[in-house]
Design a protein around this motif. Structure first.
Motif, short mmCIF file in Angstrom:
data_model
loop_
_atom_site.label_atom_id
_atom_site.label_comp_id
_atom_site.label_asym_id
_atom_site.label_seq_id
_atom_site.Cartn_x
_atom_site.Cartn_y
_atom_site.Cartn_z
N LYS A 108 0.82 -1.21 0.00
CA LYS A 108 0.00 0.00 0.00
C LYS A 108 0.85 1.26 0.00
O LYS A 108 0.45 2.28 -0.54
CB LYS A 108 -0.93 0.01 1.21
CG LYS A 108 -2.01 -1.02 1.13
CD LYS A 108 -2.92 -0.94 2.34
CE LYS A 108 -3.87 -2.10 2.35
NZ LYS A 108 -5.18 -1.76 1.95
N ARG A 109 2.03 1.22 0.63
CA ARG A 109 2.85 2.43 0.77
C ARG A 109 4.21 2.34 0.09
O ARG A 109 4.82 3.36 -0.20
CB ARG A 109 3.08 2.75 2.26
CG ARG A 109 1.82 3.07 3.04
CD ARG A 109 1.08 4.30 2.56
NE ARG A 109 1.87 5.50 2.48
CZ ARG A 109 2.03 6.37 3.45
NH1 ARG A 109 1.46 6.18 4.61
NH2 ARG A 109 2.76 7.44 3.27
N LEU A 110 4.72 1.13 -0.14
CA LEU A 110 6.04 0.96 -0.76
C LEU A 110 5.99 -0.09 -1.86
O LEU A 110 5.27 -1.07 -1.77
CB LEU A 110 7.10 0.54 0.26
CG LEU A 110 7.49 1.54 1.33
CD1 LEU A 110 8.44 0.90 2.33
CD2 LEU A 110 8.12 2.78 0.72
N SER A 135 7.93 5.14 -3.00
CA SER A 135 6.93 5.49 -2.00
C SER A 135 5.62 5.76 -2.72
O SER A 135 5.58 6.53 -3.68
CB SER A 135 7.37 6.73 -1.22
OG SER A 135 6.37 7.13 -0.33
N PRO A 137 1.88 7.29 -2.31
CA PRO A 137 1.11 8.12 -1.39
C PRO A 137 -0.22 7.45 -1.01
O PRO A 137 -0.76 6.66 -1.77
CB PRO A 137 0.85 9.40 -2.20
CG PRO A 137 0.91 8.97 -3.62
CD PRO A 137 1.90 7.83 -3.67
N PRO A 138 -0.73 7.79 0.18
CA PRO A 138 -2.03 7.25 0.57
C PRO A 138 -3.12 7.73 -0.40
O PRO A 138 -2.98 8.78 -1.03
CB PRO A 138 -2.26 7.80 1.98
CG PRO A 138 -1.16 8.75 2.26
CD PRO A 138 -0.15 8.66 1.17
N ARG A 142 -3.63 11.32 -3.46
CA ARG A 142 -3.36 11.06 -4.87
C ARG A 142 -4.04 12.05 -5.77
O ARG A 142 -5.08 12.50 -5.70
CB ARG A 142 -3.79 9.65 -5.26
CG ARG A 142 -2.95 8.61 -4.54
CD ARG A 142 -3.35 7.23 -4.98
NE ARG A 142 -2.61 6.26 -4.16
CZ ARG A 142 -2.67 4.97 -4.37
NH1 ARG A 142 -3.41 4.47 -5.32
NH2 ARG A 142 -1.99 4.16 -3.61
#
Length: 142
Positions: A108-110, A135, A137-138, A142
C-alpha cells in the motif's frame, strides 16, 4: 491486468521525467508489474573512455521501475523514488540501452523492484543491475 499503456508511460516520461523522457525512451512492453524499455543511443551519453554514463543508466532504470509501479497502481504521479542502488557490471558499448524491470513487492505504501540493463545486441550479458524502492502516497493524497 496492466493499468497503464506504453503510450501513456512515454507521455509521462516526456512530461514528468524530462531528464530521461527528452531522450526518447520507448516502452516496448508494460505488463502487470513489468516493463521493457529502450533508450536510443546518443553520443551525449558517453563519458571519457567511450562508456555510457552511470546517470543515463540510472535514469533509465528509475523510469522503468516507475512504469512497473504505475502498471500495478495506475497513474499516481506522486509515487516517488525513495532509494535506488545501481551495480555497474561491465562497460556498456555505445548502443541503444535496453532495460527490463519487474516489481518484487508492491504494498500500500512501498513498492520494490529491479531492472537489468543491456547494450542492444548483447541481451545475454547485462551491463547494470538496479534495485529501487518507490513510496506510494495514501489514497487521500493522490
Amino acid at each position: 491486468m496492466t493499468k497503464i499503456s506504453n503510450a501513456e508511460m512515454e507521455r509521462i516520461a516526456r512530461e514528468e521525467v524530462p531528464a530521461v523522457g527528452q531522450y526518447g525512451v520507448r516502452f516496448d512492453e508494460i505488463g502487470d508489474g513489468t516493463a521493457r524499455a529502450v533508450l536510443p543511443y546518443q553520443e551525449d551519453f558517453l563519458r571519457p573512455g567511450g562508456t555510457v554514463s552511470g546517470p543515463v543508466m540510472m535514469g533509465l532504470a528509475d523510469v522503468v521501475v516507475y512504469a512497473c509501479v504505475l502498471s500495478r497502481i495506475g497513474i499516481v504521479k506522486l509515487a516517488v523514488t525513495t532509494s535506488l542502488n545501481a551495480n555497474f557490471l561491465r562497460r556498456p558499448k555505445p548502443a541503444d540501452l535496453i532495460a527490463e524491470g519487474r516489481l518484487l513487492k508492491c504494498g500500500k505504501r512501498l513498492a520494490y523492484g529491479e531492472v537489468t540493463l543491456f547494450s542492444a545486441g548483447e541481451e545475454d550479458d547485462p551491463v547494470c543491475h538496479v534495485t529501487a524502492t518507490y513510496s506510494i502516497p495514501p489514497e487521500e493524497q493522490r
